[in-house]
Design an enzyme around this catalytic site. Structure first.
Site, PDB file in Angstrom:
ATOM      1  N   ASP A 228      55.089  40.647  70.653  1.00 17.06           N
ATOM      2  CA  ASP A 228      54.751  40.160  69.315  1.00 17.06           C
ATOM      3  C   ASP A 228      53.298  39.693  69.273  1.00 17.06           C
ATOM      4  O   ASP A 228      52.811  39.026  70.191  1.00 17.06           O
ATOM      5  CB  ASP A 228      55.685  39.001  68.970  1.00 17.06           C
ATOM      6  CG  ASP A 228      55.504  38.501  67.559  1.00 17.06           C
ATOM      7  OD1 ASP A 228      55.729  39.277  66.618  1.00 17.06           O
ATOM      8  OD2 ASP A 228      55.136  37.316  67.392  1.00 17.06           O
ATOM      9  N   GLU A 278      56.456  46.887  89.380  1.00 17.34           N
ATOM     10  CA  GLU A 278      57.193  46.463  90.571  1.00 17.34           C
ATOM     11  C   GLU A 278      58.679  46.774  90.461  1.00 17.34           C
ATOM     12  O   GLU A 278      59.371  46.868  91.479  1.00 17.34           O
ATOM     13  CB  GLU A 278      57.035  44.948  90.784  1.00 17.34           C
ATOM     14  CG  GLU A 278      55.643  44.500  91.181  1.00 17.34           C
ATOM     15  CD  GLU A 278      55.547  42.982  91.231  1.00 17.34           C
ATOM     16  OE1 GLU A 278      56.622  42.327  91.132  1.00 17.34           O
ATOM     17  OE2 GLU A 278      54.432  42.461  91.357  1.00 17.34           O
TER      18      GLU A 278
END
Length: 567
Positions: A228, A278
């Site tokens: 956002d 990751e």
């Protein structure tokens, strides 16, 4: 055109078998469906949508044919701005359920072959966030004040805001505090509502906290984040005055602002990308970045930053062939150098639904107060959707657009909950119209939304637009969406690539080739237009007309229609 669709999709797998779970780069051509939880489905009968309701309706989304579901905020919040004022980023607001409900939803979605994207709100917190509450309680000198933008005011006694910035919701972007001893204190910055103080991203604790929040939700199994106000985190050094003419600021415009789209945001997103990479399974982030140009938007999706960015320039384009072609070319051209897919969108929870936007004269913006010509708006919306789904890249759908829902433009003032409605000029204040709860059945107090009514009143016509009413009707908007997504899955090259091959077409008509044997034609005019037959029609928002035999050399494209062709 159901007979053509049947030919195109014969032999495809079941929806459950079409999971993107193991497909590298799934997001590059994904169709992602936005769920606004409070308005999607109510699982406990309190009149408010919740995670239990979303979970129960996941099979509907699987059968619709989308790849992923983006959930608007469900975090703990005082709900001053429909959950975009977060008080605890690791907790679920009781109105939506619990962390166990979130876990169950994510697991069920994955079993159905759907990915889950959650909203992340890093520009600001709630004023009820523990950091901000302590900053106020401790008063001037509190170390926690450095995590927000506290400043002394101007004037003889600090009675004037620190600068001339205006809130997107209307009024000053600053609110003055009261010191613990009752005296007037410093001011704090809020680009949106006063209940949404902006974080100071220059402070290392803020960056550390959000890296931890990312890992929390990734560990929960979420597949990504919609970020956002991704363009707003970093403010220009010194918070300089704008010196404008006093006109209300708009999210989408060409003005360069000292609080939006600052270059410093990109280092934040590089650090986030390292975290996302990751985790297994292609976890992604998509930026809600309102920038002056598509070229500036492309900066957010460089190879070491975020994966997608909403194309708001496309959302704001009129139903006009020349304008559409220009923004399509510009968008694809801007994304090509950074190797990112274009990301197309027509509606969301902050703008007027495109079925109403296209029902009104061009130039009225993305927030409207008039219903307009409903038949015209729906006809154009259906055509615009088929055009969007034929473009290379990823597409976002907003809940209810597959039903052809219009905005509800006649909500009484007393039921409105958009905070900008009550602040002069702010964002026009009419976002409630696109947030009215969905109709699922033809009858009932809330048309199947839940057993306890709905938090915003639904029109009496909602039943005829419900999922139940449209299912099985080959002429319905719902079946058009289902068919379009089925064809798109059957022809994966539709979402691939980074270009379209434009074909000659009459004025007001767009025609382009995709995937070698696929052609899309869109007539944006209010009159039928004759063109050479491109091939065999696959799907249409309105049936093309041929004179005589089905293989006639020419066909007539109805006004405001899009047709997909196999050549």
């Amino acid at each position: 055109m159901t007979q053509h669709l049947a030919d195109a999709t014969a032999g495809t797998e079941s929806a459950a078998d079409r999971s993107t779970a193991d497909r590298p780069g799934w997001w590059r051509d994904a169709v992602i469906y936005q769920v606004y939880p409070r308005s999607f489905a109510d699982g406990n009968g309190d009149g408010m949508g919740d995670l239990e309701g979303v979970r129960a309706r996941l099979p509907y989304l699987r059968d619709l044919g989308v790849d992923a579901v983006w959930l608007s905020p469900f975090y703990a919040s005082p709900q001053a701005d429909a959950g975009y004022d977060v008080s605890d980023y690791r907790a679920i607001d009781p109105m939506f359920g619990t962390l166990l409900d979130a876990d169950a939803l994510i697991r069920d979605a994955h079993e159905l072959g759907l990915r889950i994207i959650v909203d992340l709100v890093p520009n600001h917190s709630s004023d009820q966030h523990e950091w901000f509450k302590r900053a106020l309680k401790e008063g001037p000198g509190s170390a926690l004040r450095d995590r927000y933008h506290f400043r002394p005011g101007k004037g003889t006694d600090g009675e004037l805001p620190p600068n001339d910035w205006e809130s997107i919701f209307g009024g000053p972007a600053w609110t003055r505090t009261t010191n613990p001893d009752g005296t007037p204190g410093d001011w704090y910055l809020h680009l949106f509502a006063p209940e949404q103080p902006d974080f100071n991203w220059e402070h290392p604790a803020v960056a550390d906290e959000f890296r931890s929040i990312l890992r929390f939700w990734l560990d929960m199994g979420t597949d990504g984040f919609r970020v956002d106000v991704a363009h707003g985190l970093v403010k220009a050094e010194g918070l300089p005055d704008i010196g404008g003419d006093g006109e209300q600021l708009k999210l989408l415009g060409n003005d360069v602002m000292p609080f939006f789209d600052q270059d410093g945001v990109h280092e934040i997103y590089r650090s986030w990308r390292r975290i996302l990479d990751e985790y297994p399974g292609d976890r992604i982030a998509v930026a809600e970045a309102w920038t002056p140009t598509v070229e500036r938007t492309a900066h957010y999706v460089r190879p070491d930053e975020l994966h997608q960015a909403f194309n708001f320039q496309y959302l704001g384009t009129h139903w006009d062939a020349a304008e559409l072609r220009e923004v399509i070319d510009t968008s694809l051209g801007a994304m090509r150098p950074v190797g990112a897919p274009a990301t197309w969108v027509l509606s969301n929870h902050d703008v007027t639904r495109h079925a109403t936007r296209f029902a009104n004269p061009a130039g009225l913006g993305t927030q409207l107060r008039e219903a307009g010509d409903r038949a015209l708006g729906l006809r154009r919306a259906r055509a615009a959707t088929l055009l969007m789904l034929a473009l290379p890249g990823s597409a976002y759908l907003y809940q209810g657009e597959e039903l052809g829902l219009p905005d509800v433009t006649d909500l009484p003032d007393e039921v409105r909950q958009d905070p900008s409605f009550w602040r002069a000029s702010g964002q026009d204040g009419f976002r409630d119209g696109c947030r009215v709860p969905l109709p699922w059945t033809t009858e009932g107090s809330s048309y199947g939304f839940g057993t306890g009514g709905s938090w915003l009143p639904q029109p009496s016509t909602w039943g005829a637009l419900s999922v139940e009413a449209q299912t099985g009707d080959p002429d319905s908007t719902l079946e058009l969406y289902r068919s379009a997504l089925a064809v798109r899955r059957e022809q994966p090259a539709l979402g691939a690539g980074d270009a379209v091959a434009w074909l000659d077409a009459p004025e007001g008509v767009l025609a382009f080739r995709r995937a070698g044997s696929f052609v899309c034609t869109a007539n944006t005019t209010g009159e039928a237009v004759r063109i050479p037959r491109p091939g065999r029609p696959l799907l249409a928002s309105a049936e093309p007309v041929a004179d005589g035999a089905e293989d006639a050399a020419e066909v007539e494209l109805p006004a405001d229609s899009t047709v997909w062709w196999a050549v």
